[in-house]
Design a protein around this motif. Structure first.
Motif, PDB file in Angstrom:
ATOM      1  N   ILE A 491      -2.043  30.676 -27.412  1.00 46.19           N
ATOM      2  CA  ILE A 491      -2.623  30.581 -26.074  1.00 46.19           C
ATOM      3  C   ILE A 491      -2.292  31.833 -25.266  1.00 46.19           C
ATOM      4  CG2 ILE A 491      -2.444  29.344 -23.875  1.00 46.19           C
ATOM      5  CD1 ILE A 491      -2.134  26.770 -25.508  1.00 46.19           C
ATOM      6  N   GLU A 492      -1.040  32.264 -25.321  1.00 46.91           N
ATOM      7  CA  GLU A 492      -0.618  33.458 -24.573  1.00 46.91           C
ATOM      8  C   GLU A 492      -1.447  34.675 -24.967  1.00 46.91           C
ATOM      9  OE1 GLU A 492       3.285  36.342 -24.676  1.00 46.91           O
ATOM     10  OE2 GLU A 492       3.660  34.174 -24.702  1.00 46.91           O
ATOM     11  N   SER A 493      -1.673  34.846 -26.261  1.00 48.02           N
ATOM     12  CA  SER A 493      -2.410  36.017 -26.736  1.00 48.02           C
ATOM     13  C   SER A 493      -3.905  35.902 -26.441  1.00 48.02           C
ATOM     14  CB  SER A 493      -2.178  36.205 -28.236  1.00 48.02           C
ATOM     15  OG  SER A 493      -0.818  36.468 -28.505  1.00 48.02           O
ATOM     16  N   PHE A 494      -4.489  34.706 -26.564  1.00 46.54           N
ATOM     17  CA  PHE A 494      -5.900  34.534 -26.194  1.00 46.54           C
ATOM     18  C   PHE A 494      -6.107  34.805 -24.698  1.00 46.54           C
ATOM     19  CE2 PHE A 494      -6.569  31.763 -30.096  1.00 46.54           C
ATOM     20  CZ  PHE A 494      -7.485  32.626 -30.689  1.00 46.54           C
ATOM     21  N   GLU A 495      -5.156  34.389 -23.877  1.00 47.72           N
ATOM     22  CA  GLU A 495      -5.263  34.650 -22.440  1.00 47.72           C
ATOM     23  C   GLU A 495      -5.195  36.140 -22.148  1.00 47.72           C
ATOM     24  OE1 GLU A 495      -2.153  32.220 -20.837  1.00 47.72           O
ATOM     25  OE2 GLU A 495      -3.498  30.501 -20.497  1.00 47.72           O
ATOM     26  N   LYS A 496      -4.341  36.856 -22.885  1.00 47.19           N
ATOM     27  CA  LYS A 496      -4.270  38.315 -22.698  1.00 47.19           C
ATOM     28  C   LYS A 496      -5.594  38.964 -23.112  1.00 47.19           C
ATOM     29  CE  LYS A 496      -2.262  42.311 -21.974  1.00 47.19           C
ATOM     30  NZ  LYS A 496      -1.960  42.789 -20.597  1.00 47.19           N
ATOM     31  N   SER A 497      -6.164  38.494 -24.227  1.00 43.73           N
ATOM     32  CA  SER A 497      -7.442  39.034 -24.697  1.00 43.73           C
ATOM     33  C   SER A 497      -8.536  38.776 -23.663  1.00 43.73           C
ATOM     34  CB  SER A 497      -7.815  38.394 -26.037  1.00 43.73           C
ATOM     35  OG  SER A 497      -9.091  38.806 -26.464  1.00 43.73           O
ATOM     36  N   LEU A 498      -8.547  37.577 -23.091  1.00 41.78           N
ATOM     37  CA  LEU A 498      -9.575  37.227 -22.113  1.00 41.78           C
ATOM     38  C   LEU A 498      -9.414  38.029 -20.831  1.00 41.78           C
ATOM     39  CD1 LEU A 498     -12.015  35.368 -21.726  1.00 41.78           C
ATOM     40  CD2 LEU A 498     -10.451  33.676 -20.721  1.00 41.78           C
ATOM     41  N   ALA A 499      -8.186  38.324 -20.464  1.00 50.00           N
ATOM     42  CA  ALA A 499      -7.953  39.138 -19.264  1.00 50.00           C
ATOM     43  C   ALA A 499      -8.491  40.554 -19.458  1.00 50.00           C
ATOM     44  CB  ALA A 499      -6.460  39.180 -18.954  1.00 50.00           C
ATOM     45  N   LEU A 500      -8.400  41.054 -20.667  1.00 48.51           N
ATOM     46  CA  LEU A 500      -8.900  42.400 -20.945  1.00 48.51           C
ATOM     47  C   LEU A 500     -10.407  42.412 -21.120  1.00 48.51           C
ATOM     48  CD1 LEU A 500      -6.105  43.510 -23.463  1.00 48.51           C
ATOM     49  CD2 LEU A 500      -6.533  44.521 -21.208  1.00 48.51           C
ATOM     50  N   ASN A 501     -10.956  41.291 -21.591  1.00 47.23           N
ATOM     51  CA  ASN A 501     -12.403  41.203 -21.802  1.00 47.23           C
ATOM     52  C   ASN A 501     -12.867  39.810 -21.403  1.00 47.23           C
ATOM     53  OD1 ASN A 501     -15.066  41.356 -22.569  1.00 47.23           O
ATOM     54  ND2 ASN A 501     -14.627  41.250 -24.779  1.00 47.23           N
ATOM     55  N   PRO A 502     -13.236  39.635 -20.123  1.00 44.86           N
ATOM     56  CA  PRO A 502     -13.646  38.305 -19.631  1.00 44.86           C
ATOM     57  C   PRO A 502     -14.872  37.738 -20.343  1.00 44.86           C
ATOM     58  CG  PRO A 502     -13.138  39.786 -17.812  1.00 44.86           C
ATOM     59  CD  PRO A 502     -13.163  40.632 -19.045  1.00 44.86           C
ATOM     60  N   GLN A 503     -15.605  38.578 -21.084  1.00 43.71           N
ATOM     61  CA  GLN A 503     -16.796  38.127 -21.792  1.00 43.71           C
ATOM     62  C   GLN A 503     -16.494  37.666 -23.222  1.00 43.71           C
ATOM     63  OE1 GLN A 503     -19.460  37.976 -19.834  1.00 43.71           O
ATOM     64  NE2 GLN A 503     -18.133  38.875 -18.260  1.00 43.71           N
ATOM     65  N   SER A 504     -15.207  37.662 -23.621  1.00 45.94           N
ATOM     66  CA  SER A 504     -14.851  37.313 -25.002  1.00 45.94           C
ATOM     67  C   SER A 504     -15.107  35.826 -25.242  1.00 45.94           C
ATOM     68  CB  SER A 504     -13.386  37.641 -25.280  1.00 45.94           C
ATOM     69  OG  SER A 504     -13.018  37.174 -26.557  1.00 45.94           O
ATOM     70  N   GLN A 505     -16.193  35.503 -25.905  1.00 45.30           N
ATOM     71  CA  GLN A 505     -16.559  34.109 -26.119  1.00 45.30           C
ATOM     72  C   GLN A 505     -15.580  33.406 -27.049  1.00 45.30           C
ATOM     73  OE1 GLN A 505     -19.171  32.813 -24.299  1.00 45.30           O
ATOM     74  NE2 GLN A 505     -18.176  30.898 -24.956  1.00 45.30           N
ATOM     75  N   ASN A 506     -15.030  34.157 -28.028  1.00 44.06           N
ATOM     76  CA  ASN A 506     -14.077  33.528 -28.943  1.00 44.06           C
ATOM     77  C   ASN A 506     -12.825  33.083 -28.193  1.00 44.06           C
ATOM     78  OD1 ASN A 506     -13.172  32.911 -31.784  1.00 44.06           O
ATOM     79  ND2 ASN A 506     -11.534  34.344 -31.209  1.00 44.06           N
ATOM     80  N   ALA A 507     -12.337  33.948 -27.299  1.00 52.09           N
ATOM     81  CA  ALA A 507     -11.150  33.580 -26.513  1.00 52.09           C
ATOM     82  C   ALA A 507     -11.439  32.380 -25.609  1.00 52.09           C
ATOM     83  CB  ALA A 507     -10.673  34.776 -25.694  1.00 52.09           C
ATOM     84  N   ILE A 508     -12.608  32.373 -24.989  1.00 56.41           N
ATOM     85  CA  ILE A 508     -12.983  31.245 -24.112  1.00 56.41           C
ATOM     86  C   ILE A 508     -13.010  29.942 -24.900  1.00 56.41           C
ATOM     87  CG2 ILE A 508     -14.873  30.271 -22.760  1.00 56.41           C
ATOM     88  CD1 ILE A 508     -15.603  33.184 -21.978  1.00 56.41           C
ATOM     89  N   ASN A 509     -13.671  29.974 -26.081  1.00 55.03           N
ATOM     90  CA  ASN A 509     -13.803  28.756 -26.889  1.00 55.03           C
ATOM     91  C   ASN A 509     -12.448  28.275 -27.404  1.00 55.03           C
ATOM     92  OD1 ASN A 509     -16.557  28.890 -26.496  1.00 55.03           O
ATOM     93  ND2 ASN A 509     -16.958  29.868 -28.482  1.00 55.03           N
ATOM     94  N   ARG A 510     -11.637  29.241 -27.873  1.00 58.26           N
ATOM     95  CA  ARG A 510     -10.333  28.860 -28.407  1.00 58.26           C
ATOM     96  C   ARG A 510      -9.436  28.250 -27.322  1.00 58.26           C
ATOM     97  NH1 ARG A 510     -10.164  28.058 -33.806  1.00 58.26           N
ATOM     98  NH2 ARG A 510     -10.225  29.983 -35.047  1.00 58.26           N
ATOM     99  N   LEU A 511      -9.436  28.827 -26.138  1.00 64.88           N
ATOM    100  CA  LEU A 511      -8.591  28.310 -25.062  1.00 64.88           C
ATOM    101  C   LEU A 511      -9.028  26.906 -24.629  1.00 64.88           C
ATOM    102  CD1 LEU A 511      -8.079  31.568 -22.974  1.00 64.88           C
ATOM    103  CD2 LEU A 511      -6.303  30.285 -24.198  1.00 64.88           C
ATOM    104  N   GLU A 512     -10.335  26.677 -24.613  1.00 69.10           N
ATOM    105  CA  GLU A 512     -10.831  25.330 -24.281  1.00 69.10           C
ATOM    106  C   GLU A 512     -10.329  24.309 -25.296  1.00 69.10           C
ATOM    107  OE1 GLU A 512     -15.033  25.497 -24.045  1.00 69.10           O
ATOM    108  OE2 GLU A 512     -15.075  26.494 -22.064  1.00 69.10           O
ATOM    109  N   GLN A 513     -10.362  24.700 -26.579  1.00 66.81           N
ATOM    110  CA  GLN A 513      -9.907  23.799 -27.633  1.00 66.81           C
ATOM    111  C   GLN A 513      -8.407  23.538 -27.540  1.00 66.81           C
ATOM    112  OE1 GLN A 513     -11.045  25.792 -31.236  1.00 66.81           O
ATOM    113  NE2 GLN A 513     -13.247  25.697 -30.780  1.00 66.81           N
ATOM    114  N   LEU A 514      -7.653  24.603 -27.293  1.00 67.30           N
ATOM    115  CA  LEU A 514      -6.194  24.490 -27.328  1.00 67.30           C
ATOM    116  C   LEU A 514      -5.607  23.805 -26.102  1.00 67.30           C
ATOM    117  CD1 LEU A 514      -5.358  28.038 -28.784  1.00 67.30           C
ATOM    118  CD2 LEU A 514      -5.160  25.847 -29.960  1.00 67.30           C
TER     119      LEU A 514
END
Length: 516
Positions: A491-514
């Motif tokens: 979760i911590e790393s997906f959030e960092k990825s999303l902060a750097l790229n708010p359009q990252s659909q993989n990070a958005i989907n993974r965070l919703e699941q987790l």
């Protein structure tokens, strides 16, 4: 008796075999050559096998029958104890191998000197009963030994250099060789590029075959070849990373660089292992003129000049012409009065050729510092007589440090302390950079393997340190943590990825699941 028997004598490359009607018989012997064998007893095994991936036919059987390609194997090796009833091989035993390889296996022995390359003279007949230092079919000595794969000259026998092969085996090497055989029949075609490739494939077959032996050190393999065999050496090394050294006995790669260039596999930049070439003396003017040989052959060596990624050694033996880089040439070949030195001078030089081959192999494959000093010494410091050998050494150019070099070191330390490793490399190689994509691919390869997942995480931690603004690397790191079951870190790393790229659909989907 068939008066056409001379038609089976081997044709030769004009630039390498300097023939003239004015010839004299040689007066030599194995005892006079006097190679100083090492501490190991030498065994010899010779046997035929087949390469079923290629077809062949025996031309002189006059049938259309096809067969799997025959591979004739001669193997010299450090051997165990000699039984009381076992006697050393004689030279005739080697010539029996030759007649088998020439596909005249039923020829009576008394016809060998009438039939093949050398004259039937009293001195040559005496050679047949000379004892050698090898014993047949002895047990392998326990242990692991480096390997030398020997490539014979133009259509020559696997045993053409038997004294040198015995000598190396006595000093702790396994030496394997096979007949230089044409692609489709015993004879080469006029397409020498094709025949070069065929010999290279035969050598690679030998590497696989010798790899089955319990005494072989698979990490220490060299190629060695005489004349035409030198071309195949280069091709085999170019496409096999397990070759660690190249020994060339007046190899044709010096004289026929254009032939090497016809191979799609050849690239001088890929010669990245130590290379030694021992060359014949300068061809005298009378021979150049009468035999219509280009004088440029005395000085030009395009391959040596082209090697940049390995230390290269070039020696010229001023008392040797081409034929005398082989045992059979020393013993049986007639001398050319226009250019050949005395028999004693020829034998002394052959002894030095053998010594330099041994020390080079010891230096490279066995990491013997004394052997390396021998190779790099001025020849006079090794006891070589004045004017006998001239030498040049060309160090490798410092090449750019690569990601593969980095990964070799990193994997060697199980990917621990990668930040310190990277800093030390950059200090020594200031221009070194690591591509982001390489780290990402390496990390994913490691992290999705359950046996190396933790190593993959270490790679991603270095990657995100070097590329802190890469959303993709943090996304990959998160996937790695998720694969390992570390949800909090994922979760911590997906959030960092999303902060750097708010359009990252993989990070958005993974965070919703987790976060459900």
């Amino acid at each position: 008796m068939n008066t056409d028997r001379c038609s089976i004598r081997l044709p030769v490359l004009q630039i390498l075999v300097l023939f003239h009607a004015s010839m004299v018989a040689a007066q030599t012997s194995l005892e006079k050559i006097n190679l100083e064998n090492g501490k190991y007893t030498v065994g010899l095994r010779h046997y035929p096998t087949l390469d079923s991936s290629r077809t062949y036919h025996r031309a002189m059987d006059y049938t259309n029958k096809k067969m799997a390609r025959p591979i004739s194997i001669s193997l010299w090796y450090p051997a165990g104890q000699i039984a009381d009833d076992i006697k050393p091989l004689q030279v005739l035993d080697y010539l029996e191998i030759l007649k088998e390889e020439e596909e005249w296996e039923h020829l009576p022995n008394e016809q060998i000197l009438n039939w093949f390359y050398y004259r039937n003279t009293p001195s040559n007949q005496k050679h047949l009963v000379e004892p050698t230092t090898a014993y047949p079919e002895l047990d392998f000595l326990k242990g692991k030994f480096p390997v030398v794969v020997y490539a014979p000259s133009f259509m020559a026998s696997s045993i053409e250099n038997f004294a040198l092969c015995e000598y190396l085996a006595s000093h702790g090497f396994v030496v394997v060789s096979s007949l230089s055989r044409g692609t489709e029949t015993r004879w080469f075609s006029n397409n020498y590029a094709k025949e070069m490739e065929t010999q290279a494939r035969d050598m690679e077959f030998l590497i696989k075959e010798v790899g089955k032996l319990p005494i072989v050190d698979h990490d220490k393999i060299a190629v060695m070849g005489f004349s035409f065999g030198g071309l195949s050496n280069i091709i085999v090394q170019n496409r096999n990373d397990n070759i660690k050294a190249i020994v060339s006995l007046d190899g044709t790669e010096r004289y026929q660089y254009a032939l090497l260039e016809q191979s799609h596999f050849f690239d001088a930049a890929k010669i990245d292992v130590p290379y030694i070439h021992m060359a014949q003396k300068d061809i005298p003017d009378i021979v150049l003129k009468e035999d219509k040989i280009d004088a440029e052959l005395n000085t030009k060596f395009q391959l040596y000049d082209s090697i940049t990624q390995a230390t290269s050694y070039q020696l010229k033996f001023h008392d040797l012409t081409h034929s005398y880089f082989s045992t059979l040439g020393i013993l049986f070949a007639d001398r050319d009065k226009r250019q050949d030195k005395s028999d004693s001078e020829i034998m002394e030089s052959y002894k030095w050729v053998s010594a330099y081959a041994l020390h080079f192999l010891d230096a490279v494959l066995k990491k013997d510092e004394n052997a390396l000093h021998f190779i790099e010494n001025n020849p006079s410091k090794n006891g070589v007589g004045d004017g006998l050998i001239t030498q040049s050494i060309k160090p490798s150019k410092k090449r750019a440090y690569t990601f593969q070099d980095f990964n070799d070191l990193a994997s060697g330390q199980n990917y621990n302390n990668l930040s310190q490793l990277y800093d030390s490399i950059v200090k020594s190689h200031p221009t070194f950079t690591i591509p982001e994509g390489n780290l990402n691919t390496l990390g994913l390869q490691l992290v999705f393997n359950p046996k190396t997942s933790s190593q993959g995480i270490k790679v991603f931690l270095l990657a995100t340190q070097l590329f802190p603004d890469s959303a993709n690397l943090y996304d990959s790191l998160a996937e790695g943590y998720l694969f390992m079951g570390n949800t909090d870190k994922a979760i911590e790393s997906f959030e960092k990825s999303l902060a750097l790229n708010p359009q990252s659909q993989n990070a958005i989907n993974r965070l919703e699941q987790l976060k459900k």
